[in-house]
Design a protein around this motif. Structure first.
Motif, mmCIF file in Angstrom:
data_model
loop_
_atom_site.group_PDB
_atom_site.id
_atom_site.type_symbol
_atom_site.label_atom_id
_atom_site.label_comp_id
_atom_site.label_asym_id
_atom_site.label_seq_id
_atom_site.Cartn_x
_atom_site.Cartn_y
_atom_site.Cartn_z
ATOM 1 N N LEU A 180 39.392 85.792 30.331
ATOM 2 C CA LEU A 180 38.747 84.487 30.180
ATOM 3 C C LEU A 180 38.087 84.347 28.808
ATOM 4 C CD1 LEU A 180 37.102 84.149 33.707
ATOM 5 C CD2 LEU A 180 39.023 82.805 32.825
ATOM 6 N N ALA A 181 37.498 85.429 28.307
ATOM 7 C CA ALA A 181 36.851 85.395 26.999
ATOM 8 C C ALA A 181 37.877 85.176 25.894
ATOM 9 C CB ALA A 181 36.086 86.700 26.756
ATOM 10 N N ALA A 182 39.035 85.813 26.022
ATOM 11 C CA ALA A 182 40.087 85.641 25.019
ATOM 12 C C ALA A 182 40.577 84.197 24.979
ATOM 13 C CB ALA A 182 41.247 86.593 25.326
ATOM 14 N N ALA A 183 40.751 83.606 26.146
ATOM 15 C CA ALA A 183 41.203 82.212 26.206
ATOM 16 C C ALA A 183 40.150 81.280 25.614
ATOM 17 C CB ALA A 183 41.493 81.840 27.657
ATOM 18 N N MET A 184 38.889 81.541 25.927
ATOM 19 C CA MET A 184 37.815 80.711 25.369
ATOM 20 C C MET A 184 37.754 80.857 23.857
ATOM 21 S SD MET A 184 33.714 80.854 26.144
ATOM 22 C CE MET A 184 32.562 80.021 25.036
ATOM 23 N N GLY A 185 37.880 82.089 23.372
ATOM 24 C CA GLY A 185 37.822 82.313 21.936
ATOM 25 C C GLY A 185 38.904 81.572 21.184
ATOM 26 N N GLU A 186 40.124 81.585 21.714
ATOM 27 C CA GLU A 186 41.222 80.867 21.060
ATOM 28 C C GLU A 186 40.962 79.361 21.045
ATOM 29 O OE1 GLU A 186 43.691 82.183 19.344
ATOM 30 O OE2 GLU A 186 42.672 84.081 19.760
ATOM 31 N N CYS A 187 40.395 78.869 22.134
ATOM 32 C CA CYS A 187 40.068 77.440 22.204
ATOM 33 C C CYS A 187 39.000 77.076 21.181
ATOM 34 C CB CYS A 187 39.596 77.103 23.616
ATOM 35 S SG CYS A 187 39.054 75.391 23.839
ATOM 36 N N VAL A 188 37.968 77.924 21.070
ATOM 37 C CA VAL A 188 36.889 77.671 20.113
ATOM 38 C C VAL A 188 37.417 77.715 18.682
ATOM 39 C CG1 VAL A 188 34.731 78.599 19.193
ATOM 40 C CG2 VAL A 188 35.068 78.472 21.660
ATOM 41 N N LYS A 189 38.283 78.666 18.407
ATOM 42 C CA LYS A 189 38.902 78.730 17.078
ATOM 43 C C LYS A 189 39.663 77.441 16.786
ATOM 44 C CE LYS A 189 39.753 83.740 16.828
ATOM 45 N NZ LYS A 189 40.842 84.771 16.798
ATOM 46 N N GLY A 190 40.362 76.937 17.793
ATOM 47 C CA GLY A 190 41.125 75.705 17.630
ATOM 48 C C GLY A 190 40.271 74.506 17.307
ATOM 49 N N LYS A 191 38.999 74.574 17.661
ATOM 50 C CA LYS A 191 38.070 73.479 17.346
ATOM 51 C C LYS A 191 37.401 73.682 15.987
ATOM 52 C CE LYS A 191 36.963 72.168 22.120
ATOM 53 N NZ LYS A 191 37.406 70.752 22.017
ATOM 54 N N GLY A 192 37.793 74.750 15.279
ATOM 55 C CA GLY A 192 37.288 74.968 13.922
ATOM 56 C C GLY A 192 36.088 75.867 13.793
ATOM 57 N N TYR A 193 35.725 76.581 14.865
ATOM 58 C CA TYR A 193 34.563 77.460 14.811
ATOM 59 C C TYR A 193 35.001 78.901 14.561
ATOM 60 C CZ TYR A 193 32.168 73.472 16.903
ATOM 61 O OH TYR A 193 31.661 72.224 17.145
ATOM 62 N N GLN A 194 34.127 79.667 13.936
ATOM 63 C CA GLN A 194 34.433 81.059 13.633
ATOM 64 C C GLN A 194 34.213 81.934 14.869
ATOM 65 O OE1 GLN A 194 32.591 82.556 10.056
ATOM 66 N NE2 GLN A 194 32.753 84.695 10.712
ATOM 67 N N VAL A 195 35.171 82.804 15.124
ATOM 68 C CA VAL A 195 35.073 83.745 16.234
ATOM 69 C C VAL A 195 35.365 85.126 15.683
ATOM 70 C CG1 VAL A 195 35.982 84.443 18.473
ATOM 71 C CG2 VAL A 195 35.788 82.021 17.920
ATOM 72 N N ASP A 196 34.375 85.995 15.673
ATOM 73 C CA ASP A 196 34.525 87.337 15.101
ATOM 74 C C ASP A 196 34.910 88.375 16.136
ATOM 75 O OD1 ASP A 196 33.786 86.447 12.527
ATOM 76 O OD2 ASP A 196 31.663 86.605 13.044
ATOM 77 N N SER A 197 34.652 88.108 17.412
ATOM 78 C CA SER A 197 34.935 89.081 18.456
ATOM 79 C C SER A 197 35.259 88.355 19.749
ATOM 80 C CB SER A 197 33.732 90.004 18.673
ATOM 81 O OG SER A 197 33.885 90.792 19.836
ATOM 82 N N LEU A 198 36.179 88.922 20.510
ATOM 83 C CA LEU A 198 36.562 88.329 21.792
ATOM 84 C C LEU A 198 35.970 89.088 22.976
ATOM 85 C CD1 LEU A 198 40.319 87.490 21.090
ATOM 86 C CD2 LEU A 198 38.376 85.911 21.129
ATOM 87 N N ARG A 199 35.078 90.039 22.715
ATOM 88 C CA ARG A 199 34.416 90.722 23.824
ATOM 89 C C ARG A 199 33.597 89.706 24.613
ATOM 90 N NH1 ARG A 199 30.976 95.725 22.748
ATOM 91 N NH2 ARG A 199 29.698 94.142 21.736
ATOM 92 N N PRO A 200 33.571 89.794 25.933
ATOM 93 C CA PRO A 200 32.823 88.814 26.729
ATOM 94 C C PRO A 200 31.374 88.616 26.285
ATOM 95 C CG PRO A 200 34.232 90.072 28.165
ATOM 96 C CD PRO A 200 34.365 90.689 26.801
#
Length: 288
Positions: A180-200
């Motif tokens: 679930l965290a990985a899916a959320m991270g990809e979605c957040v990246k798609g909105k233009g936000y920086q994601v440094d880690s996909l750990r929950p």
């Protein structure tokens, strides 16, 4: 000037008046937890203070019914959306409009009967009272829980550290949360936000941490670092208009984050809240 340390995403302490209330617990303690610890600790403190020659009223705050906040803290989407639309990630809101957080405070310093007692003391007497209270609280916590704490700040820091360790240990290795965290991270990246880690745990704290970093940067530029506590700082000085501008940015980011993390928070937040409740009880519970 209030002092800020590095943020803890699980535990939040709000203070709108003298003293500091504790944030609403997001989940009920486990049935085997000793929920009477706050009362036991306060009774010991009162006895200890009496032996030191001071009047002290054993007092445990009566928590308000904050069902909407409880729902938000346990991942309820509608409650989270309502909260985030008003206060974002809770980073700039106190600088922008303190009144927005009034419904989040369970108790104020003025509610504590011991505040009135101290107000009647001279400066020297108050200093002695405060010193005795710290000693008595530390002794009471040790007697009831076995924990060694120097003062309230040390107790909070130990709780925060233990909560972080427990959430990292128990939640970062959960396959469903990782997915679930990985899916959320990809979605957040798609909105233009920086994601440094996909750990929950990192996905959970990503948004608040990003805006906390902005606030820290402002504070450092203003020379607001705390020389006595490396890594800590005093709140920056911002005009209400500037603080509101940051808060508006934060609200948008928080709502975007929520839209991406609807499923993640529903699974992650209840477990994180339970861990926080259990650790808090290990240190005596949410008494004064």
């Amino acid at each position: 000037m209030p002092r800020r340390s590095m943020p803890a995403s699980v535990v939040l302490c709000l203070a709108l008046a003298a003293g500091c209330g504790s944030a609403a617990p997001a989940a009920q303690p486990a049935p085997t937890a000793t929920s009477s610890n706050p009362q036991r600790i306060q009774a010991l403190v009162a006895d200890c203070m009496k032996q030191q020659g001071f009047r002290y009223v054993a007092w445990v705050p009566q928590q308000k019914n904050l069902s909407e906040l409880d729902k938000a803290a346990t991942g309820d989407y509608e409650a989270m959306r309502k909260q985030r639309a008003k206060t974002g990630f809770d980073v700039f809101v106190m600088l922008a409009d303190r009144s927005l957080m009034e419904d989040r405070v369970l108790w104020k310093g003025s509610d504590n009967p011991n505040s009135a007692i101290k107000e009647q003391l001279s400066n020297s007497q108050r200093t002695a009272y405060d010193k005795a209270e710290v000693t008595c609280k530390s002794s009471a916590v040790k007697q009831v829980t076995g924990k060694v704490v120097k003062d309230d700040a040390d107790r909070a820091e130990q709780e925060t550290k233990m909560i972080k360790q427990a959430t990292e240990r128990e939640l970062n290795g959960d396959p469903k949360l990782v997915e679930l965290a990985a899916a959320m991270g990809e979605c957040v990246k798609g909105k233009g936000y920086q994601v440094d880690s996909l750990r929950p745990t990192d996905i959970d704290s990503r948004g608040p941490d990003a805006f906390e970093a902005i606030k820290q940067s402002i504070a450092k530029k203003q020379g607001m670092a705390d020389p006595d506590r490396p890594g800590s700082y005093y709140e920056p000085k911002l005009s209400q208009a500037d603080a509101r501008r940051y808060l508006n940015q934060e609200i948008k980011a928080a709502l975007d984050d929520l839209e991406c993390g609807r499923d993640f928070y529903a699974a992650y937040s209840p477990r994180a809240a339970q861990i926080a409740s259990e650790v808090e009880l290990e240190f005596g519970g949410s008494g004064d």
